[in-house]
Write a protein that holds these residues in place. Structure first.
Motif, PDB file in Angstrom:
ATOM      1  N   GLU A 213       0.811  -1.219   0.000  1.00 21.68           N
ATOM      2  CA  GLU A 213       0.000   0.000   0.000  1.00 21.68           C
ATOM      3  C   GLU A 213       0.847   1.272   0.000  1.00 21.68           C
ATOM      4  OE1 GLU A 213      -3.278  -0.103  -0.393  1.00 21.68           O
ATOM      5  OE2 GLU A 213      -3.006  -2.279  -0.535  1.00 21.68           O
ATOM      6  N   GLU A 214       2.163   1.107  -0.009  1.00 15.77           N
ATOM      7  CA  GLU A 214       3.058   2.263   0.034  1.00 15.77           C
ATOM      8  C   GLU A 214       3.185   2.924  -1.341  1.00 15.77           C
ATOM      9  OE1 GLU A 214       4.343   3.485   2.759  1.00 15.77           O
ATOM     10  OE2 GLU A 214       3.664   1.840   4.054  1.00 15.77           O
ATOM     11  N   THR A 215       3.545   4.191  -1.319  1.00 17.12           N
ATOM     12  CA  THR A 215       3.906   4.909  -2.543  1.00 17.12           C
ATOM     13  C   THR A 215       5.403   4.713  -2.777  1.00 17.12           C
ATOM     14  OG1 THR A 215       2.191   6.570  -2.243  1.00 17.12           O
ATOM     15  CG2 THR A 215       4.061   7.167  -3.646  1.00 17.12           C
ATOM     16  N   PHE A 216       5.769   4.360  -4.010  1.00 16.22           N
ATOM     17  CA  PHE A 216       7.168   4.083  -4.330  1.00 16.22           C
ATOM     18  C   PHE A 216       7.775   5.228  -5.132  1.00 16.22           C
ATOM     19  CE2 PHE A 216       6.064  -0.055  -2.964  1.00 16.22           C
ATOM     20  CZ  PHE A 216       7.230  -0.793  -2.785  1.00 16.22           C
ATOM     21  N   VAL A 217       9.070   5.416  -4.924  1.00 16.11           N
ATOM     22  CA  VAL A 217       9.877   6.233  -5.831  1.00 16.11           C
ATOM     23  C   VAL A 217      10.860   5.278  -6.499  1.00 16.11           C
ATOM     24  CG1 VAL A 217       9.605   8.343  -4.516  1.00 16.11           C
ATOM     25  CG2 VAL A 217      11.528   6.867  -4.015  1.00 16.11           C
ATOM     26  N   THR A 218      10.998   5.378  -7.804  1.00 11.41           N
ATOM     27  CA  THR A 218      11.786   4.395  -8.560  1.00 11.41           C
ATOM     28  C   THR A 218      12.603   5.092  -9.640  1.00 11.41           C
ATOM     29  OG1 THR A 218      10.179   4.008 -10.333  1.00 11.41           O
ATOM     30  CG2 THR A 218       9.855   2.767  -8.288  1.00 11.41           C
ATOM     31  N   LEU A 219      13.488   4.308 -10.234  1.00 10.79           N
ATOM     32  CA  LEU A 219      14.164   4.783 -11.435  1.00 10.79           C
ATOM     33  C   LEU A 219      13.198   4.743 -12.611  1.00 10.79           C
ATOM     34  CD1 LEU A 219      17.658   3.056 -11.104  1.00 10.79           C
ATOM     35  CD2 LEU A 219      17.024   5.388 -10.494  1.00 10.79           C
ATOM     36  N   GLU A 220      13.549   5.433 -13.672  1.00 11.66           N
ATOM     37  CA  GLU A 220      12.682   5.503 -14.846  1.00 11.66           C
ATOM     38  C   GLU A 220      12.610   4.164 -15.562  1.00 11.66           C
ATOM     39  OE1 GLU A 220      14.333   8.603 -17.197  1.00 11.66           O
ATOM     40  OE2 GLU A 220      13.476  10.214 -15.975  1.00 11.66           O
TER      41      GLU A 220
END
Length: 319
Positions: A213-220
């Motif tokens: 349920e978390e919001t992720f930050v990722t590479l493109e």
């Protein structure tokens, strides 16, 4: 008259790329001979200096003039002198031959076993510690080998490898393609990075499904680590909700520290304040690191030496 007609024939097709390519192919073998005759202004002396039969040299000059459709020499018995056209042509020929000599010297220098050059690509995340350590260890035995270093994401490096810009690259995932040879060297554990004030920050380990349920930050998209993140989340039974996409792992850590999401990342070179890094117990969260090169591409001695060195580091590539 024949030379003028021949010249007009060439000029009439000068805009045609195929004809110009044909002209270069015809003229190229005779340029060094022309420069030798022009320098000595004596066919016999030039033939002796270049160690070719005089008759061969005379025929070559006659054929060159015929192909160009222009008289390059005025004949005076055993000697010759350049015409105005010949002097103009000589200036360009000398520049072309000098550039060829320079290029030949450059590639010989790059292939020298002791002082040659290796074009080496690697992932951004390996630039701060892993690659400097590798180069330091390699140059203990090869102190004068030079390196051209390229940092990029995996797919971009493979494109440059195929284009001939790189000799070798460290990448992840390890590629599987018929035109490449790839060898697995090591693996790197990935961690779930969360903000320091996150409810999960009190944990030491986590199953990835708990972060569904978390919001992720990722590479493109296109980055190897992004593909690995998406695949691990799929194995854990969910598709990550992505809020931010970046191009560099430490930027993602900064976004996590700012409370903008969580991220799956390799260990940092230096611990970053404001985040907590959790071991992922399931699924097995690792990324494989491998070295790749083009199939059937001959190695220069320095490239062969560095390739052998990298392969000897299997299992101990990473700090």
């Amino acid at each position: 008259m024949m030379h003028q007609q021949r010249s007009q024939a060439w000029l009439s097709s000068s805009g045609d790329t195929e004809d110009m390519t044909e002209m270069s192919r015809v003229l190229a073998p005779r340029l060094a001979h022309f420069a030798g005759v022009a320098r000595t202004e004596h066919v016999t002396r030039a033939a002796r200096e270049m160690n070719v039969p005089q008759s061969t040299l005379s025929r070559a000059m006659a054929r060159l003039e015929q192909d160009l459709g222009i008289d390059l020499f005025a004949r005076h018995g055993r000697t010759v002198s350049l015409t105005t056209a010949g002097r103009t042509f000589l200036a360009s020929v000398e520049r072309a031959l000098a550039e060829i000599d320079r290029a030949a010297e450059e590639i010989r220098a790059d292939a020298d076993p002791a002082t040659g050059k290796v074009a080496f690509g690697f992932l951004h995340t390996m630039g701060a510690e892993t690659v400097p350590g590798l180069l330091h260890a390699f140059r203990a035995d090869h102190p004068r080998v030079r390196f051209s270093l390229v940092q990029n994401y995996g797919e971009a490096m493979l494109e440059r490898l195929r284009a001939g810009d790189l000799d070798l690259c460290l990448t992840s995932p390890v590629p599987d393609a018929p035109d490449l040879v790839a060898r697995r060297l090591d693996e790197q554990k990935l961690r779930l990075v969360v903000p320091g004030d996150h409810p999960l920050a009190t944990r030491r380990r986590i199953r990835l499904a708990e972060a569904s349920e978390e919001t992720f930050v990722t590479l493109e998209p296109g980055y190897g680590l992004r593909r690995i993140t998406d695949d691990l989340c799929r194995q854990a039974g969910f598709r990550p909700r992505v809020a931010f996409e970046g191009e560099e792992a430490e930027t993602l850590r900064g976004l996590v520290a700012a409370g903008l999401g969580v991220a799956l990342l390799p260990p940092p070179t230096v611990p970053r304040p404001g985040v907590v890094e959790l071991a992922v117990t399931a699924p097995r969260a690792v990324r494989e690191i491998g070295v790749a090169w083009l199939t059937n591409r001959p190695d220069t001695p320095p490239v062969a030496a560095f390739k052998k060195f990298l392969l000897s580091r299997r299992g101990s590539l990473l700090p």
